[in-house]
Write a protein that holds these residues in place. Sequence first.
Motif, short mmCIF file in Angstrom:
data_model
loop_
_atom_site.label_atom_id
_atom_site.label_comp_id
_atom_site.label_asym_id
_atom_site.label_seq_id
_atom_site.Cartn_x
_atom_site.Cartn_y
_atom_site.Cartn_z
N GLY A 23 0.82 -1.20 0.00
CA GLY A 23 0.00 0.00 0.00
C GLY A 23 0.85 1.25 0.00
O GLY A 23 2.08 1.19 -0.08
N SER A 24 0.19 2.39 0.10
CA SER A 24 0.89 3.67 0.09
C SER A 24 0.17 4.65 0.99
O SER A 24 -0.99 4.44 1.37
CB SER A 24 0.96 4.22 -1.35
OG SER A 24 -0.34 4.47 -1.86
N PHE A 25 0.87 5.74 1.32
CA PHE A 25 0.28 6.76 2.19
C PHE A 25 0.93 8.10 1.87
O PHE A 25 1.98 8.16 1.22
CB PHE A 25 0.46 6.40 3.67
CG PHE A 25 1.89 6.37 4.13
CD1 PHE A 25 2.46 7.45 4.80
CD2 PHE A 25 2.68 5.24 3.92
CE1 PHE A 25 3.78 7.42 5.23
CE2 PHE A 25 4.00 5.19 4.36
CZ PHE A 25 4.55 6.29 5.01
N SER A 26 0.30 9.15 2.36
CA SER A 26 0.82 10.50 2.11
C SER A 26 1.34 11.16 3.38
O SER A 26 2.26 11.97 3.30
CB SER A 26 -0.28 11.39 1.49
OG SER A 26 -0.66 10.89 0.23
N TRP A 27 0.75 10.85 4.54
CA TRP A 27 1.23 11.49 5.77
C TRP A 27 1.44 10.45 6.87
O TRP A 27 2.49 9.85 6.96
CB TRP A 27 0.33 12.65 6.21
CG TRP A 27 -1.13 12.55 5.87
CD1 TRP A 27 -1.70 12.61 4.64
CD2 TRP A 27 -2.20 12.36 6.81
NE1 TRP A 27 -3.07 12.48 4.72
CE2 TRP A 27 -3.41 12.33 6.05
CE3 TRP A 27 -2.29 12.26 8.19
CZ2 TRP A 27 -4.66 12.18 6.63
CZ3 TRP A 27 -3.54 12.10 8.77
CH2 TRP A 27 -4.70 12.06 8.00
#
Length: 397
Positions: free
Chosen positions: A341-345
């Motif tokens: 997965g991925s995230f921004s903060w």
Amino acid sequence: MNYTVKLSENIHWLGINDRRTHLFENLWPLENGVAYNSYLIDDEKVALIDTVEHSSTGEYMDKIQSLIGKRNIDYLIINHMEPDHSGAVREVVERYPDVKIVGNIKTFKIIDAYYGYKDNLYEVKDGDEIDLGFHKLSFVMTPWVHWPETMMTYEQTNKILFSGDAFGSFGTLDGGIFDDEINFEFYEDDMRRYFSNIVGKYGNMVQKAFKKLDGIDVEMIAPTHGPVWRDDVNKVLSLYDKWSKQETEKGVVIIYGSMYGNTAGMADYTARKIAEKGVKNIRVHDASKTHLSHLISDIWRFKGVIIGSSAYNSGMLPTIEHLTKTLQHMGVKNHYLGLFGSFSWTGGGVKTLAKFSEKIDWELVGEPVDIKGFPGEEARKECDRLANEMAEKINAS
């Protein structure tokens, strides 16, 4: 234009095709519709086995009358009380008020709750028989396949098993009623989706039903949904045996939830790298678009499962959360699991997926891949690692 079909002399299929209902049980999409199968035995005594969904009762009652005319129905046998099969019970009882309603003690509790019927009930238990004249019926209790009251009716003379929902399928019967009249490849996905979503949670009870049926000579299986099996009974038996044991095929299903495309890109890249390792059965699904029932069906089919989620409010995307909770509830077993997965903060998507992996008790393949921001070179290396490790597991299985 009404028609009926002979299963054998004096035994008739009284089916209804439903191409209007969008959701089965108001949950599962019916892209190919669904058939409701009922059966009538016209002997010295007349027996009706299961009915149909309520909206089809007019056509259904006409079919009954076309076969027996002014004769009465002596027995209404209810293998399963779910409304798609008991929806015409009231109409049958009103037209044939002397009919004996045949079921087990659990059947009668539900029929009382639905219709308030307390009279003309004929209780049967394992091995009990009803003699219609030429045809003789016996009964097999198969609770939790997939309701507590479910049972099967075995017609001894022609060796026909009226199996209720077991061995059934989504999909209308488009001309072909019997397995030797259809191209089964058209039905197989719908049959697996039907099993995995409707019956799959009760796989252990299906295995118990198999043990009860052991030793019974079955030459035809007549379920309440899908085709009637007369040419290759062992085929449908083997499929249900395999699915109820949660035996899987070589392959990988990748399911992701992505808000802005970063996690989606990782899914496609990982799929490509798995293919380069020689795995041919690969399915990639966007959980926000593909219905849960299709995701479950593919998971039931393939050994490898890779789940990805972008972070959403410090957790998983809701569509992925729904999937993971459903898999836990259904008790799905016997898979290799990869996570990404991925995230921004602050993240949270992959971290929450990791907690799911501890609860589901599948074999975790490698370390989860959790990427901040746009997936670049580091993400490719991590996805390469995940793809390689999953491919090795699948190729060795």
